[in-house]
Enzyme design. Structure first.
Site, PDB file in Angstrom:
ATOM      1  CG  ASP A  69      -0.300  -0.452   2.499  1.00 31.63           C
ATOM      2  OD1 ASP A  69       0.943  -0.386   2.602  1.00 31.63           O
ATOM      3  OD2 ASP A  69      -1.020  -0.879   3.402  1.00 31.63           O
ATOM      4  CG  ASP A  71      -8.421  -1.436  11.986  1.00 31.39           C
ATOM      5  OD1 ASP A  71      -7.478  -2.165  11.595  1.00 31.39           O
ATOM      6  OD2 ASP A  71      -8.820  -0.455  11.328  1.00 31.39           O
ATOM      7  CD  GLU A 126      -8.629   0.955   8.180  1.00 28.28           C
ATOM      8  OE1 GLU A 126      -8.489  -0.058   8.901  1.00 28.28           O
ATOM      9  OE2 GLU A 126      -8.101   2.053   8.448  1.00 28.28           O
TER      10      GLU A 126
END
Ligand code: PGA
Length: 263
Positions: free
Chosen positions: A67, A136, A143
């Site tokens: 990324d 997370d 995400e």
């Protein structure tokens, strides 16, 4: 999923570097998927040492990073291209033309994402994908709620992710952290031949427990690795601390050929 509970992060880095070392010696044009962040830093140091002291040859290795932040140029000190050059590529004999990080400055992100996928395919696919995990449960910058079949795409970052990264890489200044990133998708990661996820410290314990023992869910993107054909998880005691079946994982590991990597 192979679970390796290491005595510390140094041992984890040593073992993962050993695995990559073996792969490159067996196949000099190995295709590596690489990650940024605090987690792989010791791994890259170990690979640099193997290059310098043990002749590990990167001249034909090809790399594809997970990324990059949208809006950061490769020269920006917090960009992932800068990180990769600084932490690994500048210190081994890799041909920079064979290293790839998504373009955070692309004028057409859809085209850039499609070209990234096509480039990975043209290289024959990723042999070994290195991964960290977000607190997370994200992998890459995928995400919670990202499709488990997603391909390379632009992703809006959660506030918690931006806060984690502000602390580590932006001098604590949240305003400096981009709100979006371009990331390989979860489907992209699942196609790698081997996936290696590392996680260290208490802050990752909950995400690790969800990944290893929770139900597959887009709310914890790393659970997608339960469907990966060859996923290996290297964690320290703290990151392992919330696993319910830890004795079982230790028993499985006691019989595992992965133990040879400890040497
Ligand atoms: P970290 O990030 O290595 O800096 O903890 C991991 C991730 O967000 O994937």
């Amino acid at each position: 999923m192979d679970i390796v509970i290491c005595k510390d992060r140094e041992q984890a880095a040593h073992m993962v570097a050993g695995l990559i070392d073996r792969a490159i010696r067996a196949k000099p044009d190995t295709v590596l998927g690489l990650a940024t962040g605090a987690t792989p830093i010791l791994l890259y140091k170990d690979l640099i040492r193997r290059h310098r002291d043990e002749g590990l040859d990167f001249s034909r290795v090809r790399t594809w990073n997970l990324d990059e932040y949208v809006g950061l140029a490769p020269t920006h000190p917090a960009s992932y291209r800068f990180f990769m050059n600084d932490q690994l590529f500048d210190h081994v004999n890799i041909d920079k033309a064979n290293t790839h990080v998504p373009d955070g400055m692309a004028s057409d992100f859809e085209a850039a994402a499609a070209a990234y996928e096509a480039g990975i395919a043209a290289d024959g696919g990723i042999d070994i994908q290195v991964l960290g995990i977000g607190s997370d449960g994200h992998i890459g910058f995928n995400e919670p709620t990202t499709s488990l079949a997603s391909r390379t795409h632009v992703q809006t970052l959660m506030l918690g992710t931006r806060l984690d990264n502000a602390r580590l890489f932006f001098g604590g200044n949240l305003d400096e952290v981009p709100k979006r990133a371009i990331t390989m998708g979860i489907g992209t990661v699942l196609e790698s031949r081997t996936a290696i996820l590392m996680a260290f410290g208490k802050g990752k314990a909950q995400a690790v427990a969800a990944m290893v023992e929770g139900a597959i869910s887009h709310m914890t993107p790393a659970t997608a690795l339960q469907m990966h054909r060859d996923a290996k998880v290297f964690i320290d005691e703290e990151a392992a601390s919330l696993l319910k079946n830890i004795d079982f994982y230790r028993a499985v590991y006691a019989d595992s050929p992965l133990r040879a990597l400890e040497a």
